[in-house]
Design an enzyme around this catalytic site. Sequence first.
Site, PDB file in Angstrom:
ATOM      1  N   LYS A 131       0.827  -1.211   0.000  1.00  0.00           N
ATOM      2  CA  LYS A 131       0.000   0.000   0.000  1.00  0.00           C
ATOM      3  C   LYS A 131       0.869   1.271   0.000  1.00  0.00           C
ATOM      4  O   LYS A 131       2.074   1.214   0.220  1.00  0.00           O
ATOM      5  CB  LYS A 131      -0.908   0.003   1.226  1.00  0.00           C
ATOM      6  CG  LYS A 131      -1.931  -1.128   1.229  1.00  0.00           C
ATOM      7  CD  LYS A 131      -2.977  -0.916   0.177  1.00  0.00           C
ATOM      8  CE  LYS A 131      -4.130  -1.899   0.224  1.00  0.00           C
ATOM      9  NZ  LYS A 131      -3.789  -3.303   0.043  1.00  0.00           N
TER      10      LYS A 131
HETATM   11  C1  LIG Z   1      -9.984  -2.819  -1.810  1.00  0.00           C
HETATM   12  C2  LIG Z   1      -9.412  -3.548  -0.635  1.00  0.00           C
HETATM   13  N1  LIG Z   1     -10.223  -3.838   0.393  1.00  0.00           N
HETATM   14  C3  LIG Z   1      -9.764  -4.476   1.479  1.00  0.00           C
HETATM   15  C4  LIG Z   1      -8.438  -4.884   1.583  1.00  0.00           C
HETATM   16  C5  LIG Z   1      -8.019  -5.668   2.783  1.00  0.00           C
HETATM   17  O1  LIG Z   1      -6.934  -5.171   3.482  1.00  0.00           O
HETATM   18  P1  LIG Z   1      -5.985  -6.155   4.299  1.00  0.00           P
HETATM   19  O2  LIG Z   1      -5.183  -6.953   3.331  1.00  0.00           O
HETATM   20  O3  LIG Z   1      -5.156  -5.232   5.138  1.00  0.00           O
HETATM   21  O4  LIG Z   1      -6.860  -7.016   5.144  1.00  0.00           O
HETATM   22  C6  LIG Z   1      -7.567  -4.599   0.537  1.00  0.00           C
HETATM   23  C7  LIG Z   1      -6.156  -5.006   0.620  1.00  0.00           C
HETATM   24  O5  LIG Z   1      -5.512  -5.390  -0.296  1.00  0.00           O
HETATM   25  C8  LIG Z   1      -8.062  -3.930  -0.611  1.00  0.00           C
HETATM   26  O6  LIG Z   1      -7.266  -3.676  -1.664  1.00  0.00           O
END
Ligand SMILES: Cc1ncc(COP(=O)(O)O)c(C=O)c1O
Length: 373
Positions: free
Chosen positions: A181
């Site tokens: 990110k």
């Molecule tokens: C659009 C979106 N929603 C939710 C997430 C979930 O985040 P995490 O991987 O920190 O759980 C991501 C992560 O890649 C994402 O790109």
Amino acid sequence: MNIPLSGPDITSKEIEAVVSVLKTKYLSLGPKLTLFEEKFAQYIGVKYAVALNSGTSALHLCVRALGIHDGDEVITTPFSFVASTNCFLFERAKPVFVDIDPDTLNIDEDEIEAKITKKTKAILPVHVFGYPANMKKIRQIAKKHNLYIIEDACEAIGAEIGGRKAGTFSDCAVFAFYPNKQMTTGEGGMLVTNNRKIAETARSLRNQGRDSMAWLTHNRLGYNYRLSDINCALGLAQLDRISQLLSKREKIALKYKNALADIDEIILPPLTSKSVKRSWFVFVIRLKDDFSSKQRDELIELLKANGIGCNVYFPTIHLQPYLKEYGFKKGDFPITEAVSERTIALPFFNNLADNEINYVVKQLKVNILKVKK
Ligand SMILES: Cc1ncc(COP(=O)(O)O)c(C=O)c1O
């Protein structure tokens, strides 16, 4: 050459910040957690921020805090990372997908109203690849039909609509800090809201349902979704230089955009416009419609064989094997499917060098011609 798909931007400041926490007694629920939440809320422009151990847990707590549960329907996009749908499947709510706008790749706001039923509880837009969804229209629809909005801003830190930051257009919004990110905490996420009750409920739910200092009184079924002070210190150091992190990414995106401009076979991602500022999460190109998904996959393999980290992004959610019971089938969301079959995420991270960009572009040109014939 060997160029990865993504990578974090870590300096001695981040390393010192993490090490300094290790020298204290507070590795969890300590001062860095409070400070990270305060600074993050200030940066986004909201009253409350609740730090969590992932974007997925932050989304889940939005769903729990809003009371969305069994049989409720949530309107969302099938072109996203699965977590934006999983968060309400955890609570046995039903996904109602809406196809996407082929230009922005976000939920097509003009198709939302037709999908609203008596069971609809919320709209969950995702700012895909950091390009903001049409929140003005989505808010109008939500207001008219008395629906909640959960804003998935996991890919969109720093994006803006009309000068106002993504994450401020909803009942609660979520950011994510995995190392690919724009800023990272290693693993981590943040729920932001202007609603005190949602923030308090989320704080309790992340800490096993505890409400206050009574450590062994649990007022609701909760989770361990806490983010350690070690992660928060890393987050604080990244947040301190967020504008630098975002502008480095934007510069790389512009270099790609210029270098790729003369390849007729591809569609480039939309840039910032007058009313919308995108935050660059990934650099995803699309092959034009006369290419098949097989040709796209061949191209990815050729690029990988030449040391270029790249991938399909995203596979559609409605066609994932684990969602079979809902009866979705190929053809249900034709724009999402057509886009998903032709996207390629190219290497994209802050310290991507000019010669690496040139190499990626050169390999892309050569290998597109190979798969085209
Ligand atoms: C659009 C979106 N929603 C939710 C997430 C979930 O985040 P995490 O991987 O920190 O759980 C991501 C992560 O890649 C994402 O790109």
